[in-house]
Enzyme design. Structure first.
Site, mmCIF file in Angstrom:
data_model
loop_
_atom_site.group_PDB
_atom_site.id
_atom_site.type_symbol
_atom_site.label_atom_id
_atom_site.label_comp_id
_atom_site.label_asym_id
_atom_site.label_seq_id
_atom_site.Cartn_x
_atom_site.Cartn_y
_atom_site.Cartn_z
ATOM 1 C CG ASP A 6 -1.171 0.000 -5.138
ATOM 2 O OD1 ASP A 6 -2.351 -0.368 -5.314
ATOM 3 O OD2 ASP A 6 -0.649 0.123 -4.014
ATOM 4 N N GLY A 8 -4.847 3.352 -5.252
ATOM 5 C CA GLY A 8 -5.552 3.245 -3.989
ATOM 6 C C GLY A 8 -6.578 4.351 -3.856
ATOM 7 C CG ASN A 9 -10.068 3.772 -1.653
ATOM 8 O OD1 ASN A 9 -10.996 3.886 -2.440
ATOM 9 N ND2 ASN A 9 -9.767 2.621 -1.065
ATOM 10 C CB VAL A 13 1.950 3.981 -5.747
ATOM 11 C CG1 VAL A 13 3.461 3.797 -5.637
ATOM 12 C CG2 VAL A 13 1.398 4.621 -4.481
ATOM 13 N N GLY A 107 -9.975 -7.032 -2.291
ATOM 14 C CA GLY A 107 -9.262 -6.017 -3.054
ATOM 15 C C GLY A 107 -7.997 -6.569 -3.683
ATOM 16 C CG ASP A 109 -5.469 -3.235 -1.843
ATOM 17 O OD1 ASP A 109 -6.437 -4.013 -2.025
ATOM 18 O OD2 ASP A 109 -5.507 -2.295 -1.023
ATOM 19 C CG ASP A 129 -1.314 -1.952 2.928
ATOM 20 O OD1 ASP A 129 -0.872 -0.801 3.132
ATOM 21 O OD2 ASP A 129 -1.478 -2.413 1.779
ATOM 22 C CB THR A 132 -7.208 4.906 2.263
ATOM 23 O OG1 THR A 132 -6.372 5.577 1.319
ATOM 24 C CG2 THR A 132 -8.448 5.729 2.521
ATOM 25 C CB THR A 184 -6.320 20.804 20.509
ATOM 26 O OG1 THR A 184 -7.013 21.666 21.410
ATOM 27 C CG2 THR A 184 -7.330 20.124 19.595
#
Length: 257
Positions: A6, A8-9, A13, A107, A109, A129, A132, A184
């Site tokens: 898989d 992805g951006n 994986v 996509g 995915d 999901d 990203t 912060t």
């Protein structure tokens, strides 16, 4: 025994599936400037450490949402195992037991998520999901992909703040105890993490309302268990759901060939 990939951006994986379960899942940054040889060395090392000979791999399936990286990984898998992988894409969607909405736009995915959810639950389901991008893919109990919603992912939102502001640091994804930030880091966590909790609750609720309440929600992705206060929203949390769907796509194509 199969290798399921898989791309992805953010990460690539690689999953090793045997019999009825995932035996190993490996993750590495998805870099389109890396060579096929570099990825091959990494996969060889993982297989060696797991005690898995190359000859034990009988099938490979590749899903990628990074077009620049697809040919690299496809060539690597072909060279390493001696046969080409099944590449998930619009040409094979007609062979699946689900109806895919706009096959040339969606996509791979998300198609995998829809197929995995349909196969696993056999009822209308929205798959959230945490990648990203934060995606919401809804599939009906009859196997029709009903629609998708997309928002920036948790890490993407935090990195955007870090990259585009002069004094805000990149912070860990942790649920703060209060919405009143006293530092912060705490302030960013309150705004982003708690803000995303509200986004997810609201969008899942709206999807369920549009479907008259007949819809369960399932979480997947590497960060799917990070916001524990959302556990009541989800019927199930399955980090490997996308890999499951890619594997099922490969199985469906193999049966027809």
């Amino acid at each position: 025994m199969q290798i399921i990939v898989d791309i992805g951006n953010t990460d690539a994986v690689f999953g090793f599936y045997s019999a009825t379960s995932w035996q190993h899942i490996w993750r590495t940054p998805a870099r389109h400037d890396e060579s096929a040889e570099s990825y091959e060395r990494r996969l060889r090392l993982w297989l060696l450490e797991a005690g898995l000979p190359l000859s034990s791999i009988k099938a490979t399936v590749l899903s990628s949402v990074v077009p620049a990286l697809t040919p690299t990984i496809r060539a690597m898998l072909t060279e390493l195992f001696g046969f080409a992988p099944i590449v998930v894409g619009p040409d094979i969607y007609p062979h699946l037991p689900i109806e895919v909405l706009r096959p040339h736009e969606i996509g791979s995915d998300l198609v995998a998520n829809a197929l995995a959810a349909y196969t696993r639950y056999q009822r209308t389901c929205v798959v959230v999901d945490f990648g990203t991008a934060l995606t919401f893919t809804t599939v009906s109990g009859t196997g029709k992909l009903l629609g998708v919603a997309i928002a920036p992912g948790l890490k993407t939102a935090i990195r955007s703040l870090f990259a585009n502001t002069a004094q805000l640091p990149e912070v860990p994804i942790e649920v703060p105890a209060s919405a009143l930030g006293t530092s912060t880091t705490h302030a960013i966590q309150a705004g982003v993490i708690l803000g995303y909790e509200g986004l997810i609750r609201s969008l899942v609720s709206r999807i369920q309302s549009e479907l008259d309440g007949d819809c369960i929600a399932v979480a997947t992705g590497g960060l799917s268990g990070q916001i524990t206060s959302l556990n009541d929203v989800f019927t199930d949390i399955v980090p490997s759901l996308t890999l499951d769907g890619i594997r099922l796509i490969g199985d469906a194509v193999s049966v027809r060939s």
